[in-house]
Design a protein around this motif. Sequence first.
Motif, mmCIF file in Angstrom:
data_model
loop_
_atom_site.group_PDB
_atom_site.id
_atom_site.type_symbol
_atom_site.label_atom_id
_atom_site.label_comp_id
_atom_site.label_asym_id
_atom_site.label_seq_id
_atom_site.Cartn_x
_atom_site.Cartn_y
_atom_site.Cartn_z
ATOM 1 N N TYR A 153 -32.469 87.421 42.511
ATOM 2 C CA TYR A 153 -32.412 86.093 43.103
ATOM 3 C C TYR A 153 -33.778 85.780 43.711
ATOM 4 O O TYR A 153 -34.321 86.587 44.467
ATOM 5 N N PHE A 154 -34.305 84.631 43.359
ATOM 6 C CA PHE A 154 -35.588 84.213 43.910
ATOM 7 C C PHE A 154 -35.370 83.466 45.220
ATOM 8 O O PHE A 154 -34.574 82.518 45.285
ATOM 9 N N VAL A 155 -36.074 83.911 46.240
ATOM 10 C CA VAL A 155 -35.975 83.290 47.563
ATOM 11 C C VAL A 155 -37.351 82.802 47.989
ATOM 12 O O VAL A 155 -38.311 83.572 48.042
ATOM 13 N N ARG A 156 -37.430 81.537 48.262
ATOM 14 C CA ARG A 156 -38.673 80.952 48.795
ATOM 15 C C ARG A 156 -38.532 80.944 50.315
ATOM 16 O O ARG A 156 -37.685 80.247 50.879
ATOM 17 N N SER A 157 -39.333 81.761 50.977
ATOM 18 C CA SER A 157 -39.194 81.975 52.420
ATOM 19 C C SER A 157 -40.086 81.038 53.234
ATOM 20 O O SER A 157 -40.869 80.246 52.695
ATOM 21 N N LYS A 158 -39.919 81.145 54.538
ATOM 22 C CA LYS A 158 -40.737 80.417 55.522
ATOM 23 C C LYS A 158 -40.655 78.896 55.358
ATOM 24 O O LYS A 158 -41.631 78.175 55.610
ATOM 25 N N ILE A 159 -39.489 78.426 54.945
ATOM 26 C CA ILE A 159 -39.314 76.985 54.752
ATOM 27 C C ILE A 159 -39.468 76.227 56.066
ATOM 28 O O ILE A 159 -39.946 75.088 56.103
ATOM 29 N N ASP A 160 -39.077 76.862 57.159
ATOM 30 C CA ASP A 160 -39.219 76.211 58.461
ATOM 31 C C ASP A 160 -40.678 75.868 58.744
ATOM 32 O O ASP A 160 -40.987 74.812 59.309
ATOM 33 N N GLN A 161 -41.592 76.752 58.337
ATOM 34 C CA GLN A 161 -43.015 76.499 58.543
ATOM 35 C C GLN A 161 -43.498 75.333 57.692
ATOM 36 O O GLN A 161 -44.315 74.509 58.133
ATOM 37 N N ASP A 162 -43.005 75.255 56.458
ATOM 38 C CA ASP A 162 -43.372 74.130 55.585
ATOM 39 C C ASP A 162 -42.903 72.809 56.172
ATOM 40 O O ASP A 162 -43.646 71.820 56.159
ATOM 41 N N ILE A 163 -41.681 72.805 56.679
ATOM 42 C CA ILE A 163 -41.128 71.574 57.246
ATOM 43 C C ILE A 163 -41.917 71.156 58.476
ATOM 44 O O ILE A 163 -42.240 69.962 58.661
ATOM 45 N N GLN A 164 -42.255 72.114 59.318
ATOM 46 C CA GLN A 164 -43.038 71.806 60.520
ATOM 47 C C GLN A 164 -44.397 71.217 60.166
ATOM 48 O O GLN A 164 -44.868 70.269 60.808
ATOM 49 N N ALA A 165 -45.032 71.763 59.146
ATOM 50 C CA ALA A 165 -46.350 71.263 58.732
ATOM 51 C C ALA A 165 -46.253 69.847 58.162
ATOM 52 O O ALA A 165 -47.083 68.978 58.477
ATOM 53 N N GLU A 166 -45.229 69.626 57.339
ATOM 54 C CA GLU A 166 -45.088 68.316 56.701
ATOM 55 C C GLU A 166 -44.599 67.245 57.674
ATOM 56 O O GLU A 166 -44.841 66.055 57.459
ATOM 57 N N ALA A 167 -43.910 67.673 58.729
ATOM 58 C CA ALA A 167 -43.328 66.712 59.676
ATOM 59 C C ALA A 167 -44.393 65.906 60.402
ATOM 60 O O ALA A 167 -44.100 64.831 60.941
ATOM 61 N N ARG A 168 -45.611 66.409 60.420
ATOM 62 C CA ARG A 168 -46.693 65.698 61.111
ATOM 63 C C ARG A 168 -47.269 64.557 60.271
ATOM 64 O O ARG A 168 -48.063 63.758 60.753
ATOM 65 N N LYS A 169 -46.859 64.516 59.001
ATOM 66 C CA LYS A 169 -47.399 63.489 58.108
ATOM 67 C C LYS A 169 -46.591 62.191 58.203
ATOM 68 O O LYS A 169 -45.417 62.195 58.551
ATOM 69 N N LYS A 170 -47.247 61.112 57.865
ATOM 70 C CA LYS A 170 -46.600 59.803 57.870
ATOM 71 C C LYS A 170 -45.546 59.744 56.756
ATOM 72 O O LYS A 170 -45.724 60.321 55.694
ATOM 73 N N ASP A 171 -44.456 59.049 57.022
ATOM 74 C CA ASP A 171 -43.368 58.894 56.044
ATOM 75 C C ASP A 171 -42.760 60.234 55.641
ATOM 76 O O ASP A 171 -42.354 60.434 54.483
ATOM 77 N N PHE A 172 -42.696 61.157 56.577
ATOM 78 C CA PHE A 172 -42.106 62.467 56.306
ATOM 79 C C PHE A 172 -40.632 62.333 55.949
ATOM 80 O O PHE A 172 -39.876 61.605 56.601
ATOM 81 N N CYS A 173 -40.210 63.041 54.917
ATOM 82 C CA CYS A 173 -38.810 63.079 54.507
ATOM 83 C C CYS A 173 -38.479 64.533 54.156
ATOM 84 O O CYS A 173 -38.986 65.067 53.169
ATOM 85 N N GLU A 174 -37.656 65.157 54.982
ATOM 86 C CA GLU A 174 -37.368 66.576 54.785
ATOM 87 C C GLU A 174 -36.772 66.858 53.410
ATOM 88 O O GLU A 174 -37.150 67.813 52.738
ATOM 89 N N GLU A 175 -35.819 66.024 52.975
ATOM 90 C CA GLU A 175 -35.164 66.259 51.686
ATOM 91 C C GLU A 175 -36.161 66.171 50.537
ATOM 92 O O GLU A 175 -36.083 66.928 49.561
ATOM 93 N N GLN A 176 -37.119 65.274 50.665
ATOM 94 C CA GLN A 176 -38.140 65.142 49.624
ATOM 95 C C GLN A 176 -39.048 66.368 49.597
ATOM 96 O O GLN A 176 -39.431 66.852 48.528
ATOM 97 N N VAL A 177 -39.397 66.888 50.766
ATOM 98 C CA VAL A 177 -40.228 68.095 50.830
ATOM 99 C C VAL A 177 -39.508 69.264 50.177
ATOM 100 O O VAL A 177 -40.087 70.003 49.367
ATOM 101 N N LEU A 178 -38.232 69.437 50.498
ATOM 102 C CA LEU A 178 -37.455 70.532 49.916
ATOM 103 C C LEU A 178 -37.341 70.377 48.400
ATOM 104 O O LEU A 178 -37.442 71.366 47.657
ATOM 105 N N SER A 179 -37.138 69.169 47.954
ATOM 106 C CA SER A 179 -37.024 68.911 46.515
ATOM 107 C C SER A 179 -38.315 69.252 45.794
ATOM 108 O O SER A 179 -38.306 69.840 44.697
ATOM 109 N N THR A 180 -39.440 68.915 46.408
ATOM 110 C CA THR A 180 -40.745 69.206 45.802
ATOM 111 C C THR A 180 -40.983 70.715 45.714
ATOM 112 O O THR A 180 -41.458 71.226 44.698
ATOM 113 N N ILE A 181 -40.644 71.431 46.769
ATOM 114 C CA ILE A 181 -40.809 72.891 46.777
ATOM 115 C C ILE A 181 -39.949 73.522 45.687
ATOM 116 O O ILE A 181 -40.396 74.405 44.952
#
Length: 386
Positions: A153-181
């Motif tokens: 099973y492939f696990v992409r870790s440290k997603i919380d860190q990705d979300i925190q980094a992206e949250a500082r950007k304009k028009d942040f959308c968590e679901e879109q970030v997860l979908s892109t990853i």
Amino acid sequence: MSETFYEDPEFGNEVKNYVKLNPDESSANGKKQQDQMDMDNVTLNIAVTGESGAGKSTFVNSIRGLKEGDDGAAETGVTETTMEAVRYSHPTMPSVYIWDLPGIGTSNFKAKNYLKEVQLDTFDFFIIISSVRFKENDIMLAKAIKKMNKMFYFVRSKIDQDIQAEARKKDFCEEQVLSTIRRNCRENLVVVGNPKVFLISAFDLRKYDFPKLIDSLEGNLSDHKWSALIHSLPAYSVAMIDKKRKALYKTAVAVAAGAATTVIVPIPGFSVCCEIGIMTKYLQKALESFGIDDESIKRLAKRVNKPEDELKSAMKSRFAGGVNEIVVAGMLRTSGMMAAKTIETLSPGIIPLGFSIAFGTTLYLLRQGIKELSEDAKAVLAAAGL
């Protein structure tokens, strides 16, 4: 069987599988299943691997309900801290092992030698972790595992860190970030059959895809190994507590059938006995599975920075002070025991009355104990603010 007593259809079907047998068959089958389902008898080896720095050791700790610094916790760090395959035992289930494997492709473990030095056939399944992109070494490892007909099973870790980094950007959308990853990971893994990728944060197993990862494992493990896995995981959410309760209900049927001909303690008012020792052992394991034993609550209190007594006070069942033979024997004197009397309505032509009452009574008591413990677990979880 009375639908009012066994209201869960799946549970009722499990019971009927035993009462259709004669006592010898039912008891023998129950004892066999009891041995297989005994949480101390089932060996499960989980391998956690991937490139260095991906968060393997943190994941190993998290799925055992531990954090860095706890007794028995894996060492974590920003560089490769795993120098050899390390086997970690579960805090309450001594036959469940989580292996922290060295990072593939490090200076100490070159990719071409990795498969020779790590005995892949030892493990029941593999978690391949990456914190950025799955690379050539991860794919090579997955192909080797696939050739052995093992699950990975492939696990992409440290997603919380990705979300925190992206949250500082304009028009942040968590679901879109997860979908892109997810999309980027799948593009890297097309050569191994486009497998699912699970996005997780080892610091909060409730979030993202960890529950989906566990659901995926259910269909790929034998019943007894699946049961061992579920009971080894921390009770991190109401949904997980319910999974544990359901698994315990199922194995309780086998335990009751296996114990029905070895009873030693008579029940007043019934022409039957109950094996108090077997019930006590089983309910103690249930207590540990739900994470409300003393050591588990101590770790939880430390994690959420709350007094142990505050968490323990949330437990309102008869097991608030622990599981022991006195408490279990006390269950026999409760008015709720009258529900077990419905077992006497089983036709003597199907199965002898004495065995049916012993089986049904033991099962009733185990089910009642499991229900009370699960409610305590949910109350402790709420008191912890989780």
